[in-house]
Design an enzyme around this catalytic site. Sequence first.
Site, PDB file in Angstrom:
ATOM      1  N   GLU A 138      -6.514   4.155  -5.684  1.00 54.54           N
ATOM      2  CA  GLU A 138      -7.747   4.456  -4.958  1.00 54.54           C
ATOM      3  C   GLU A 138      -8.234   5.819  -5.423  1.00 54.54           C
ATOM      4  O   GLU A 138      -7.628   6.843  -5.117  1.00 54.54           O
ATOM      5  CB  GLU A 138      -7.494   4.472  -3.440  1.00 54.54           C
ATOM      6  CG  GLU A 138      -8.789   4.612  -2.653  1.00 54.54           C
ATOM      7  CD  GLU A 138      -8.604   5.137  -1.234  1.00 54.54           C
ATOM      8  OE1 GLU A 138      -9.475   4.892  -0.403  1.00 54.54           O
ATOM      9  OE2 GLU A 138      -7.592   5.808  -0.964  1.00 54.54           O
TER      10      GLU A 138
ATOM     11  N   ASP B 272       0.863  -1.174   0.000  1.00 55.73           N
ATOM     12  CA  ASP B 272       0.000   0.000   0.000  1.00 55.73           C
ATOM     13  C   ASP B 272       0.904   1.230   0.000  1.00 55.73           C
ATOM     14  O   ASP B 272       1.640   1.465   0.964  1.00 55.73           O
ATOM     15  CB  ASP B 272      -0.863  -0.034   1.266  1.00 55.73           C
ATOM     16  CG  ASP B 272      -2.168   0.699   1.120  1.00 55.73           C
ATOM     17  OD1 ASP B 272      -2.174   1.742   0.442  1.00 55.73           O
ATOM     18  OD2 ASP B 272      -3.173   0.240   1.689  1.00 55.73           O
TER      19      ASP B 272
ATOM     20  N   HIS C  86     -11.055  -1.869   4.402  1.00 58.30           N
ATOM     21  CA  HIS C  86     -10.794  -1.452   5.778  1.00 58.30           C
ATOM     22  C   HIS C  86     -11.409  -0.101   6.128  1.00 58.30           C
ATOM     23  O   HIS C  86     -11.298   0.340   7.267  1.00 58.30           O
ATOM     24  CB  HIS C  86      -9.281  -1.392   5.994  1.00 58.30           C
ATOM     25  CG  HIS C  86      -8.649  -0.309   5.149  1.00 58.30           C
ATOM     26  ND1 HIS C  86      -8.644  -0.353   3.768  1.00 58.30           N
ATOM     27  CD2 HIS C  86      -8.054   0.860   5.484  1.00 58.30           C
ATOM     28  CE1 HIS C  86      -8.059   0.741   3.304  1.00 58.30           C
ATOM     29  NE2 HIS C  86      -7.690   1.486   4.317  1.00 58.30           N
ATOM     30  N   ASP C  87     -12.005   0.573   5.165  1.00 56.56           N
ATOM     31  CA  ASP C  87     -12.647   1.867   5.416  1.00 56.56           C
ATOM     32  C   ASP C  87     -14.170   1.761   5.460  1.00 56.56           C
ATOM     33  O   ASP C  87     -14.853   2.793   5.556  1.00 56.56           O
ATOM     34  CB  ASP C  87     -12.287   2.864   4.290  1.00 56.56           C
ATOM     35  CG  ASP C  87     -10.816   3.263   4.305  1.00 56.56           C
ATOM     36  OD1 ASP C  87     -10.186   3.233   5.374  1.00 56.56           O
ATOM     37  OD2 ASP C  87     -10.309   3.620   3.217  1.00 56.56           O
TER      38      ASP C  87
ATOM     39  N   ASP D 203      -2.771   4.709  -2.354  1.00 56.90           N
ATOM     40  CA  ASP D 203      -3.720   5.346  -1.455  1.00 56.90           C
ATOM     41  C   ASP D 203      -4.112   6.743  -1.936  1.00 56.90           C
ATOM     42  O   ASP D 203      -3.244   7.556  -2.262  1.00 56.90           O
ATOM     43  CB  ASP D 203      -3.050   5.462  -0.070  1.00 56.90           C
ATOM     44  CG  ASP D 203      -3.989   5.972   0.992  1.00 56.90           C
ATOM     45  OD1 ASP D 203      -4.943   5.258   1.321  1.00 56.90           O
ATOM     46  OD2 ASP D 203      -3.762   7.098   1.488  1.00 56.90           O
TER      47      ASP D 203
HETATM   48  O1  TEU Z   1      -8.726   6.545   2.165  1.00 58.08           O
HETATM   49  C1  TEU Z   1      -8.985   7.678   1.376  1.00 58.08           C
HETATM   50  C2  TEU Z   1     -10.214   8.345   1.689  1.00 58.08           C
HETATM   51  O2  TEU Z   1     -10.694   9.097   0.868  1.00 58.08           O
HETATM   52  C3  TEU Z   1     -10.815   8.154   3.060  1.00 58.08           C
HETATM   53  O3  TEU Z   1     -10.937   9.383   3.684  1.00 58.08           O
HETATM   54  C4  TEU Z   1     -12.128   7.596   2.952  1.00 58.08           C
HETATM   55  O4  TEU Z   1     -12.970   8.557   2.413  1.00 58.08           O
HETATM   56  C5  TEU Z   1     -12.630   7.253   4.304  1.00 58.08           C
HETATM   57  O5  TEU Z   1     -11.756   6.340   4.908  1.00 58.08           O
HETATM   58  C6  TEU Z   1     -13.985   6.641   4.195  1.00 58.08           C
HETATM   59  O6  TEU Z   1     -14.449   6.449   5.461  1.00 58.08           O
HETATM   60  C7  TEU Z   1      -7.402   6.147   2.244  1.00 58.08           C
HETATM   61  C8  TEU Z   1      -7.253   4.939   3.131  1.00 58.08           C
HETATM   62  O7  TEU Z   1      -7.946   3.857   2.574  1.00 58.08           O
HETATM   63  C9  TEU Z   1      -7.703   5.271   4.516  1.00 58.08           C
HETATM   64  O8  TEU Z   1      -7.653   4.168   5.374  1.00 58.08           O
HETATM   65  C10 TEU Z   1      -6.799   6.367   5.022  1.00 58.08           C
HETATM   66  O9  TEU Z   1      -7.249   6.790   6.284  1.00 58.08           O
HETATM   67  C11 TEU Z   1      -6.769   7.555   4.077  1.00 58.08           C
HETATM   68  O10 TEU Z   1      -6.567   7.174   2.726  1.00 58.08           O
HETATM   69  C12 TEU Z   1      -5.617   8.475   4.435  1.00 58.08           C
HETATM   70  O11 TEU Z   1      -4.405   7.865   4.096  1.00 58.08           O
END
Ligand code: TEU
Length: 543
Positions: free
Chosen positions: A244, A101, A318-319, A202
Amino acid sequence: MNAGKKKWWQSAVIYQVYPRSFQDSNGDGIGDLPGLIERLDYLQELGIDAIWLSPVCKSPQADNGYDISDYRDIDPMFGTLEDMDRLIAEGKKRGIGIILDLVLNHTSDEHPWFLAAKKSRDDPYHDYYVWRDGEEGTPPNDLRSAFSGSAWEWVPEVQQYYLHQFAVRQPDLNWDNPKVREALYDMIRWWMDRGVAGFRLDAVDLIAKVPDEKILANGPRLQEYFRELSRETFSHGDLVTVGETWNATVDLAKGYSNPDGSEFSMVFQFSHTMTDQVEGGSKWDLAPLDFLKFKSILAHWQTGLHGCGWNSIFWDNHDMPRVVSRWGNDKEYRVESAKMLATVLHGMQGTPYVYQGDELGMTNVAYPLEDYRDIELLNAYEELTAAGRPEEDVLYALQTRGRDNARTPMQWDDGPNAGFTEGEPWIRVNPNYVDINAKAALADPDSVFYCYKKLIALRKEYDIIRDGDFTLLEPDSDELFVYTRSLDGEQLLVVANFFGNTVPYDLPEGWDAGRADVLIHNYKDYEPGTLRPYEAFMLYQKD
Ligand code: TEU
Ligand code: CA
């Protein structure tokens, strides 16, 4: 795409590991690389081709590793560089590649670049980040951080604000500075030399921000940066790359996943994951799933990228909350609905991503606030309650959509802490581990696990799943998700009852349940004319 020019990742299924929640090996309550290595046999049994590993580089863990302070070392919490080399080697032995990542939009505030940058405006690293003049208390503009509050943070030493699209401790890198880009490319080549199979990038559609014009996503130089990045790094290896891109459209994604390999292999697009929130609102503004919109968005991406790009297909990560709790039924139809969701996903064109625990039908949790750990969730609690939203309502939204739903420890068995750790887990284990765990799933031929295993195997067996075109049937049905795939006289039909009612249903013309092969079915028998709650099957026939 032309036959004979297939890429390995077009037939692959990728499994996402969130390392701090996967397997702890030393009793500190945090999952780690040696723990993951112990579990590779389990993943080989499932049949996956690669692991997307959420960040394990050195990090103060303000955002669980998405805040990197050293791109070329492993955080001691997760292990060592030797452990990473061993993971890559042990993965290779089992036909499993490791996808790192890459967090390129921002670093940790403890990265040496930022420590230098914030000392003086004259420091050569100052321009590695995005600074604006201003007065303390009056940020340059009203841009908001994705994790609540202003996107600007004041630094007295330099009398300037820096931009952070995420947490205060995640300062944004300045991609307009060629030195930043070169330093990142160098680091990526260093990882390529270690033998990784690819990268997940990311928040990569945010790198070309123009904050003065309040442009964060899809900045004017974005595609230029993507092409340069690929040219300088990925294009020199047979890698899989997935960006992403929350703000992609089909048209943009055609470029991002151009089959000529000039940008990425594919991107994650999220529009279907935003069909159960209030339009124009945030993820915390819950709304019932707009099922027709959900289907039409997915169909639009399926047909839009067919032959001219490539989809990544996923329900969660994971989000996100757990898919079985979000769009299935995590109570009496947990197993049926988890299988239904898996079937609908894996029948589509693209590279499927399985998030750890989904193959067990792991569910959301509803914890009291003190048991949550995620910075996004905790900040949102402060912000939403301060804005006057009733506490109970806020907590319900956080429990329903919060990222910690996906981050509870992997449920391996019914022993203490679900077999995840011999210590105190960094976040509470979901109490349902006693029933829902890998040991039980492996012992039950009807488990969700074996449904995933079968779907993954089917993708290798049937070219039509990789190559066939997609047609959505029953687009106006409020209950059914039905589509066909077709490829030179071969046809695949996926039928799913997405909800808990029994629904009358006849197969489309040209389909005969007696003649077609049933590739997978989440009920034991076939009941002509009816679909039972969350029933789903996949049929195959040849002219
Ligand atoms: O997520 C990008 C992102 O846009 C996040 O703010 C997303 O909208 C949010 O997690 C949704 O609830 C990436 C990663 O996947 C995330 O885990 C990180 O926190 C983020 O980037 C910052 O690096
Ligand atoms: Ca550990």
